[in-house]
Design an enzyme around this catalytic site. Sequence first.
Site, PDB file in Angstrom:
ATOM      1  N   GLY A  92       0.806  -1.214   0.000  1.00  0.00           N
ATOM      2  CA  GLY A  92       0.000   0.000   0.000  1.00  0.00           C
ATOM      3  C   GLY A  92       0.838   1.263   0.000  1.00  0.00           C
ATOM      4  O   GLY A  92       0.346   2.363  -0.222  1.00  0.00           O
ATOM      5  N   ASP A 125      -2.288   6.668   3.181  1.00  0.00           N
ATOM      6  CA  ASP A 125      -1.823   7.779   2.344  1.00  0.00           C
ATOM      7  C   ASP A 125      -0.605   7.408   1.499  1.00  0.00           C
ATOM      8  O   ASP A 125      -0.057   8.239   0.788  1.00  0.00           O
ATOM      9  CB  ASP A 125      -1.504   8.993   3.221  1.00  0.00           C
ATOM     10  CG  ASP A 125      -0.473   8.669   4.305  1.00  0.00           C
ATOM     11  OD1 ASP A 125       0.066   7.541   4.297  1.00  0.00           O
ATOM     12  OD2 ASP A 125      -0.217   9.543   5.154  1.00  0.00           O
ATOM     13  N   ASP A 252       1.264 -11.543   6.638  1.00  0.00           N
ATOM     14  CA  ASP A 252       1.740 -10.687   5.544  1.00  0.00           C
ATOM     15  C   ASP A 252       3.114 -10.104   5.866  1.00  0.00           C
ATOM     16  O   ASP A 252       3.748  -9.520   4.986  1.00  0.00           O
ATOM     17  CB  ASP A 252       0.741  -9.563   5.239  1.00  0.00           C
ATOM     18  CG  ASP A 252       0.331  -8.793   6.482  1.00  0.00           C
ATOM     19  OD1 ASP A 252      -0.261  -9.411   7.383  1.00  0.00           O
ATOM     20  OD2 ASP A 252       0.615  -7.584   6.562  1.00  0.00           O
ATOM     21  N   ASN A 253       3.563 -10.256   7.110  1.00  0.00           N
ATOM     22  CA  ASN A 253       4.903  -9.765   7.460  1.00  0.00           C
ATOM     23  C   ASN A 253       5.899 -10.910   7.633  1.00  0.00           C
ATOM     24  O   ASN A 253       6.981 -10.716   8.172  1.00  0.00           O
ATOM     25  CB  ASN A 253       4.835  -8.927   8.746  1.00  0.00           C
ATOM     26  CG  ASN A 253       4.081  -7.623   8.523  1.00  0.00           C
ATOM     27  OD1 ASN A 253       4.033  -7.111   7.412  1.00  0.00           O
ATOM     28  ND2 ASN A 253       3.484  -7.093   9.576  1.00  0.00           N
TER      29      ASN A 253
HETATM   30  P1  AMP Z   1       1.980  -3.269   8.037  1.00  0.00           P
HETATM   31  O1  AMP Z   1       1.195  -3.605   9.259  1.00  0.00           O
HETATM   32  O2  AMP Z   1       2.788  -1.992   8.146  1.00  0.00           O
HETATM   33  O3  AMP Z   1       2.815  -4.402   7.572  1.00  0.00           O
HETATM   34  O4  AMP Z   1       0.915  -2.932   6.899  1.00  0.00           O
HETATM   35  C1  AMP Z   1      -0.216  -3.698   6.622  1.00  0.00           C
HETATM   36  C2  AMP Z   1      -0.838  -3.252   5.337  1.00  0.00           C
HETATM   37  O5  AMP Z   1      -1.227  -1.882   5.404  1.00  0.00           O
HETATM   38  C3  AMP Z   1       0.050  -3.372   4.112  1.00  0.00           C
HETATM   39  O6  AMP Z   1      -0.766  -3.708   3.027  1.00  0.00           O
HETATM   40  C4  AMP Z   1       0.588  -1.974   3.964  1.00  0.00           C
HETATM   41  O7  AMP Z   1       0.993  -1.685   2.652  1.00  0.00           O
HETATM   42  C5  AMP Z   1      -0.614  -1.140   4.358  1.00  0.00           C
HETATM   43  N1  AMP Z   1      -0.242   0.185   4.862  1.00  0.00           N
HETATM   44  C6  AMP Z   1       0.337   0.495   6.046  1.00  0.00           C
HETATM   45  N2  AMP Z   1       0.514   1.825   6.156  1.00  0.00           N
HETATM   46  C7  AMP Z   1       0.041   2.387   5.023  1.00  0.00           C
HETATM   47  C8  AMP Z   1      -0.066   3.722   4.523  1.00  0.00           C
HETATM   48  N3  AMP Z   1       0.359   4.759   5.235  1.00  0.00           N
HETATM   49  N4  AMP Z   1      -0.591   3.896   3.308  1.00  0.00           N
HETATM   50  C9  AMP Z   1      -1.030   2.859   2.583  1.00  0.00           C
HETATM   51  N5  AMP Z   1      -0.978   1.588   2.975  1.00  0.00           N
HETATM   52  C10 AMP Z   1      -0.447   1.334   4.184  1.00  0.00           C
HETATM   53 MG    MG Z   2       3.664  -5.283   6.304  1.00  0.00          MG
END
Ligand code: AMP
Ligand code: MG
Length: 489
Positions: A92, A125, A252-253
């Site tokens: 994202g 964002d 997903d991580n």
């Molecule tokens: P994370 O928990 O950081 O691994 O993110 C989980 C999901 O949320 C992934 O698909 C990321 O790409 C998306 N994501 C996290 N922060 C943002 C952001 N600021 N803008 C867009 N997508 C985000």
């Molecule tokens: Mg992630």
Amino acid sequence: MNTLEKLSFDNTYARLPDGFFHRVQPTPFPNPQVVSFNSAAAELIGLDPEEAKRPEFAEYFCGAKLLQGSDPLAMLYAGHQFGHYVPQLGDGRAILLGEIRNAKGETWDLQLKGAGLTRFSRDGDGRAVLRSTIREYLCGEAMYGLGIPTTRSLCMVSGEEIVWRERPEPGAMLLRMTPSHVRFGSFEVFFYRGQFNNLKILADYVIQHDYPHLATVDNPYAQLLHEVAVRTGELIAQWQAVGWSHGVMNTDNMSILGLTLDYGPYGFMEQFNPNFVCNHSDHHGRYSFQNQPDIGYWNIRALAKAMSPLIEETEILAAPDLYEKTMVNTYAGLMRKKLGLIDIHAGDDKLVTDLLNIMDSSRTDYTNFFRSLNQFQQDSPNSNAKIKDQFIHREAFDDWSARYCKRLQAENNQDAERQLRMNRSNPKYILRNHLVQEAIEQATRQNDFAEIDRLLHLFTDPFTEQPDMESYALPPASGSEPIVVSCSS
Ligand code: AMP
Ligand code: MG
């Protein structure tokens, strides 16, 4: 060594079918400036470190200019977040700029995190704040310094971009590198959509790209799953042994290469506490320190289920057990090393557990205790006072140290050699939150990035005493406010 313009790309992921990703260009910041650059990572891709001094460098790594031959895209994936399946996540805010093939034939994904909106941004964002970017940049390299598999950090670029979280903050982009960004969730998305043909294409891709030795074996998909289970078991044992927690161990991580991926909230435990939760947003403590090995098991089961259309049931069932066995054995071996032991004796596990229990009740500093144990003297118990001073329950430590002493004698373990070995197994320096916080404050308030580079340098060799860096081994000053780290990044 190459210039930026001469980097050699080989975008294998971009050649997969359309449904695997979405092509998208990064959205640059105005007036980009390099916050930090890591020449060790540049070497991996054959990039001349002098290139970081060129004004174009910041433009390439904030998406204002495109490296020739790159084919930017956002990868599709899904994942279990805090135990619940989310059918579509995807990059994202991270954009895969492309894949570089170095002179040795190794490939490295160059991914720009915070590079703007993609089809998968949902309500986000597409940006990352400088604060979290610094945390990820430094921890990737700190883990590498500790010998733990991880994504690597090439550089950070900031610019005139304000990003809103709880308050306005400076934005930044991180260029991170790994041979592959495929996650457990990359398999889950095709399984839950019933797209088993894509599942097979993905498995074939991962084998060809990252596990080429499996291309010719019988049951390659089962072997792949089993190797991922083994690597993940080793990884989580390594996290546990250094007292590190991943704050968001969602599927997903989880990397298909078994390396540490996606540093959001994370933490090196300071005072030993098995219930340590490094992520303020993790209200139920799902990802507490002591739960991480079980969560690894849960995640391997999730991957096994996602790969089930490709694999016989008995092989599916074997994967979590393989994970568990590997995790337990690797952890036991690492803890034995932390104690400076050479042979395997019955009762070693209990020696470790009992030690951790007394550390828990004294909230002993995990890293500093093990480092100080290097000084333990078998023939003069009085000289062990400094080690003992780290415990409130002094008799409990006396009992334990008498057992430890006996155990060392049982294998004729010599203090001087043990000390040298233990110095390589017990780091002197870990990336404590207050150290990163100081670097973040200097960067965000004064635009001063020197502390980031100082930490980057310190953590290239966390096992060696660096006399002028003594204060970096200390826990935070008593009475200082705890630093809260959450999913907001
Ligand atoms: P994370 O928990 O950081 O691994 O993110 C989980 C999901 O949320 C992934 O698909 C990321 O790409 C998306 N994501 C996290 N922060 C943002 C952001 N600021 N803008 C867009 N997508 C985000
Ligand atoms: Mg992630």
